[in-house]
Design an enzyme around this catalytic site. Structure first.
Site, PDB file in Angstrom:
ATOM      1  N   ARG A   1       1.121  -1.287  -0.184  1.00 28.17           N
ATOM      2  CA  ARG A   1       0.191   0.232  -0.012  1.00 28.17           C
ATOM      3  C   ARG A   1       0.788   1.103   0.111  1.00 28.17           C
ATOM      4  O   ARG A   1       0.554   1.987  -0.307  1.00 28.17           O
ATOM      5  CB  ARG A   1      -0.793  -0.071   1.023  1.00 28.17           C
ATOM      6  CG  ARG A   1      -1.957   1.043   0.660  1.00 28.17           C
ATOM      7  CD  ARG A   1      -3.259   0.968   2.033  1.00 28.17           C
ATOM      8  NE  ARG A   1      -2.267   0.637   3.354  1.00 28.17           N
ATOM      9  CZ  ARG A   1      -3.598   0.611   4.534  1.00 28.17           C
ATOM     10  NH1 ARG A   1      -4.278   0.292   4.498  1.00 28.17           N
ATOM     11  NH2 ARG A   1      -2.792   1.155   5.772  1.00 28.17           N
TER      12      ARG A   1
ATOM     13  N   GLU B   1     -16.347   5.718   4.334  1.00 25.88           N
ATOM     14  CA  GLU B   1     -15.212   5.195   5.695  1.00 25.88           C
ATOM     15  C   GLU B   1     -14.921   6.389   6.696  1.00 25.88           C
ATOM     16  O   GLU B   1     -16.051   7.569   6.092  1.00 25.88           O
ATOM     17  CB  GLU B   1     -14.127   5.065   5.796  1.00 25.88           C
ATOM     18  CG  GLU B   1     -13.448   6.165   5.044  1.00 25.88           C
ATOM     19  CD  GLU B   1     -11.668   5.437   4.686  1.00 25.88           C
ATOM     20  OE1 GLU B   1     -11.098   4.631   5.189  1.00 25.88           O
ATOM     21  OE2 GLU B   1     -11.346   5.830   3.690  1.00 25.88           O
TER      22      GLU B   1
ATOM     23  N   LYS C   1      -3.228   6.107   2.100  1.00 30.76           N
ATOM     24  CA  LYS C   1      -2.933   7.126   2.934  1.00 30.76           C
ATOM     25  C   LYS C   1      -1.698   8.435   2.487  1.00 30.76           C
ATOM     26  O   LYS C   1      -0.534   8.653   2.734  1.00 30.76           O
ATOM     27  CB  LYS C   1      -1.778   6.013   3.415  1.00 30.76           C
ATOM     28  CG  LYS C   1      -2.606   5.801   4.558  1.00 30.76           C
ATOM     29  CD  LYS C   1      -2.229   4.660   5.645  1.00 30.76           C
ATOM     30  CE  LYS C   1      -1.839   5.532   7.343  1.00 30.76           C
ATOM     31  NZ  LYS C   1      -3.627   5.414   7.948  1.00 30.76           N
TER      32      LYS C   1
HETATM   33  N1  PLP Z   1      -9.212   4.285   7.031  1.00 35.50           N
HETATM   34  C1  PLP Z   1      -8.461   5.302   7.109  1.00 35.50           C
HETATM   35  C2  PLP Z   1      -8.372   6.265   6.628  1.00 35.50           C
HETATM   36  C3  PLP Z   1      -7.160   5.063   7.811  1.00 35.50           C
HETATM   37  O1  PLP Z   1      -6.330   6.535   8.595  1.00 35.50           O
HETATM   38  C4  PLP Z   1      -7.149   4.001   7.747  1.00 35.50           C
HETATM   39  C5  PLP Z   1      -5.561   3.906   8.475  1.00 35.50           C
HETATM   40  O2  PLP Z   1      -5.234   3.239   8.969  1.00 35.50           O
HETATM   41  C6  PLP Z   1      -7.322   3.065   7.783  1.00 35.50           C
HETATM   42  C7  PLP Z   1      -8.969   3.230   7.314  1.00 35.50           C
HETATM   43  C8  PLP Z   1      -7.968   1.363   8.508  1.00 35.50           C
HETATM   44  O3  PLP Z   1      -7.082   1.291   7.256  1.00 35.50           O
HETATM   45  P1  PLP Z   1      -6.167  -0.161   7.577  1.00 35.50           P
HETATM   46  O4  PLP Z   1      -6.949  -1.660   8.441  1.00 35.50           O
HETATM   47  O5  PLP Z   1      -5.045  -1.165   7.077  1.00 35.50           O
HETATM   48  O6  PLP Z   1      -5.309   0.454   9.258  1.00 35.50           O
HETATM   49  C1  COI Z   2      -4.129   3.561  11.317  1.00 34.28           C
HETATM   50  O1  COI Z   2      -4.858   2.613  12.022  1.00 34.28           O
HETATM   51  O2  COI Z   2      -3.106   3.301  11.429  1.00 34.28           O
HETATM   52  C2  COI Z   2      -4.340   5.219  11.147  1.00 34.28           C
HETATM   53  O3  COI Z   2      -3.116   5.480   9.906  1.00 34.28           O
HETATM   54  C3  COI Z   2      -5.129   5.506  11.577  1.00 34.28           C
HETATM   55  C4  COI Z   2      -4.823   6.840  11.901  1.00 34.28           C
HETATM   56  C5  COI Z   2      -5.842   8.459  12.153  1.00 34.28           C
HETATM   57  C6  COI Z   2      -4.468   7.074  13.301  1.00 34.28           C
END
Ligand code: PLP
Ligand code: COI
Length: 336
Positions: A82, A220, A184
């Site tokens: 990612r 989301e 991200k």
């Molecule tokens: N959506 C957003 C906007 C996020 O910042 C995060 C955090 O990483 C997620 C979703 C969840 O992603 P993950 O499960 O890969 O941490």
């Molecule tokens: C994560 O879950 O790793 C994120 O980056 C979310 C962030 C808002 C702390």
């Protein structure tokens, strides 16, 4: 190995300086060999591309201590992939995925004393990130970059522990069609800061974003994906403008393969969310945080909070992460 003397159970989600961090510099078209450093500060030019044009992206992942005392990391290969995709979208040089994994392992190993013990409820949050570091005044990508990884011990993302969250349908947007919502990028978070502070001021824990084109589909939240439950079915929004959460992708698998649930990844209309019984926010930081209320402009939609299904999903996912349950092939990287 002695752990640090910390009251692990009292940790919230805030930065604690740990001993070592990883840094690699990109210059003249190539990444250097990279190294660990104790210096947490960065000095750069006032005109650095990251400062002027927000050329930066990051990842978030966790290391855990298992019941057997091993330090493990959950699906870091997906974070590596990612991050590569975020870099390509922001015209930054990809830090090779195998080197990303090595850097994460090196950083966690060097901070092993900071990995919270099994059963403490805390974990070591790992933050790989990259930014354009040389002076750029015309709008174009930097030519020099830093890739860094630091780690910090954390507790729950949402304060108040297991209390179900109260969230609101947002009037502001986080991502546009064909924009950067699916990567991200730091900029996605910068533009959510006004809205998250406003939500907190109004008594909400988070903002639920809807699609900015039609404002009729759920996307989301500012820092997590969203899942809904109806009967034995887990439903989660499908959209090109949300972050492809590794937690959400893992939950879809866990629901189907471990819990025998039906799963649906599809557009979820705002008009149908009253028909779900449970709702949760999922992400590395959020894990699965149960939602009690979604407020849609004064209309309160109520959910079971930590209902039966969200609880099972939580127990199974964390069971896999902490080594209590067998993990699917490739999900757990043992660090030491
Ligand atoms: N959506 C957003 C906007 C996020 O910042 C995060 C955090 O990483 C997620 C979703 C969840 O992603 P993950 O499960 O890969 O941490
Ligand atoms: C994560 O879950 O790793 C994120 O980056 C979310 C962030 C808002 C702390």
């Amino acid at each position: 190995m002695e752990k640090k003397n910390i009251d692990w159970g009292k940790l919230g989600f805030s930065y604690v300086r740990t001993d070592k961090r990883y840094v690699s510099l990109y210059r003249d078209g190539a990444w250097d060999e990279g190294r660990l450093t104790e210096d947490e500060n960065i000095t750069m030019n006032e005109c650095a591309c990251v400062l002027q044009y927000a050329q930066t992206c990051f990842e978030g992942m966790k290391a855990y201590t298992t019941e057997k005392g091993q330090i493990v990391c959950f699906r870091p290969d997906l974070n590596a992939a990612r991050m590569a995709s975020s870099c390509r979208r922001l015209r930054m040089p990809v830090f090779p995925e195998d080197r990303f994994l090595e850097a994460v392992v090196e950083t966690v190993r060097a901070n092993a004393q900071w990995v919270p013990p099994f059963g403490s409820g805390a974990s070591l949050y790992i933050r790989p990130f990259m930014f354009g570091s040389d002076a750029i005044i015309g709008v174009k990508p930097a030519t020099e970059y830093q890739f860094r990884v630091f780690a910090t011990p954390v507790g729950p993302y949402f304060m108040g522990g297991v209390k179900p969250l109260k969230v609101r349908i947002s009037d502001l947007d986080r991502a546009a069609p064909r924009g950067t919502g699916h990567v991200k990028a730091g900029l996605n978070y910068a533009m959510s800061l006004y809205n998250i502070m406003d939500a907190h001021d109004q008594g909400y824990d988070e903002n639920v974003y809807v699609d900015s084109a039609s404002r009729t589909y759920i996307e989301e939240t500012g820092g997590a994906n969203i899942v809904f439950i109806k009967g034995n079915t887990l439903v989660t929004p499908q959209s090109d403008t949300i972050l492809p959460s590794i937690t959400r992708r893992s939950l879809l698998y866990v629901a189907k393969e471990y819990l025998g649930m039906e799963v649906e990844e599809r557009p979820v209309a705002l008009s149908e969310i009253g028909g779900f019984t449970e709702c949760g926010l999922c992400g590395t930081a959020a894990v699965i945080s149960p939602v009690g209320i979604i407020d849609d402009h004064g209309k309160e939609i109520k959910y079971a909070g930590m209902g039966d299904k969200i609880q099972k999903l939580y127990d199974t996912l964390t069971g896999i992460q902490m080594g209590r349950l067998p993990a699917p092939e490739g999900w757990i990287t043992v660090i030491e």
